[in-house]
Enzyme design. Structure first.
Site: not given
Length: 243
Positions: A11, A195, A192
């Site tokens: 991600s 990320h 977070d």
């Protein structure tokens, strides 16, 4: 056909083409010299990455006028390092297997394209407070006392990634160590606990640009695509297209 730079990862790579992302910054940086191609897969670990290599890099890339990518970044480990006894256990990959998978991914790419530079990127550090808030938001009181990732585990996987790079003779961005050089890295560079913020993206961009330059890939060494206007004769601008 412009040469290409592929970004392969989880991600943190998938999000890299968002506003201010490190992949978008790379695409802008090389906008006239190379195409930056995004191949990020949120949630993936190296075990799953191994299963999709032939789809991410299909055989057609070698057919006809296909040319070897200039470089491929391989950015996995954040999900492999999920702890096996917590809420994201299904993503966990034991560290020895993680190393074997990284070796196999590098070998796959180098066997396909011996001239391609494969650049490994370690997982970033983990801000455990940030991750704990995410766990509570997702799962409520279940698993609410412990984050699914720890900074210690991320460090171990980062070290393993660096070791694999050394064993393969590949460049590596040690993102875990790099971020730890700055105060308040957890809030400044991670939105977070995992990320990247805009600042975190900037660090990855600068580190990747540096590694690319070390292997000879830079604006100074790569030819521009099609004539630049400053090479045109104002009195006969079409002449440049005849050369």
């Amino acid at each position: 056909m412009r040469p290409k730079i592929y970004l392969f990862g989880d991600s943190i790579t998938e999000e890299s083409f968002s506003a201010g992302g490190w992949g978008a910054a790379l695409a802008h940086h090389f906008s006239r010299t190379a195409d930056v191609v995004l191949r990020g897969f949120s949630g993936y670990n190296t075990r799953w990455a191994m299963k999709v290599l032939d789809k991410v890099f299909p055989a057609e890339m070698n057919v006809g006028n296909g040319r070897a990518p200039l470089a491929v970044t391989v950015f996995f480990g954040a999900n492999d390092a999920c702890l096996p006894d917590r809420c994201s256990a299904f993503q966990h990959v034991p560290i020895d297997e993680y190393k074997q998978n990284l070796h196999a991914i590098v070998a796959y790419l180098k066997n396909r394209w011996p001239s391609t530079h494969v650049i490994l990127i370690t997982p970033p550090p983990i801000d455990e407070v940030g991750r704990l808030l995410i766990c509570r938001h997702r799962y409520g009181e279940i698993h609410s006392d412990l984050p699914e990732r720890t900074n210690e585990a991320a460090r171990n996987y980062a070290k393993a990634c660096v070791t694999v790079a050394q064993e393969c003779g590949a460049p590596v961005v040690d993102l875990w160590s790099r971020m730890h050089q700055f105060p308040d890295w957890g809030k400044a560079y991670l939105r977070d606990g995992l990320h990247l913020t805009l600042g975190g993206n900037k660090i990855v961009f600068e580190e990747v640009i540096g590694k690319l330059k070390e292997v000879g890939l830079s604006l100074e060494t790569l030819p521009g695509d099609l004539p630049f206007t400053d090479a045109m004769d104002p009195n006969d601008p079409l002449k440049v297209f005849e050369d």
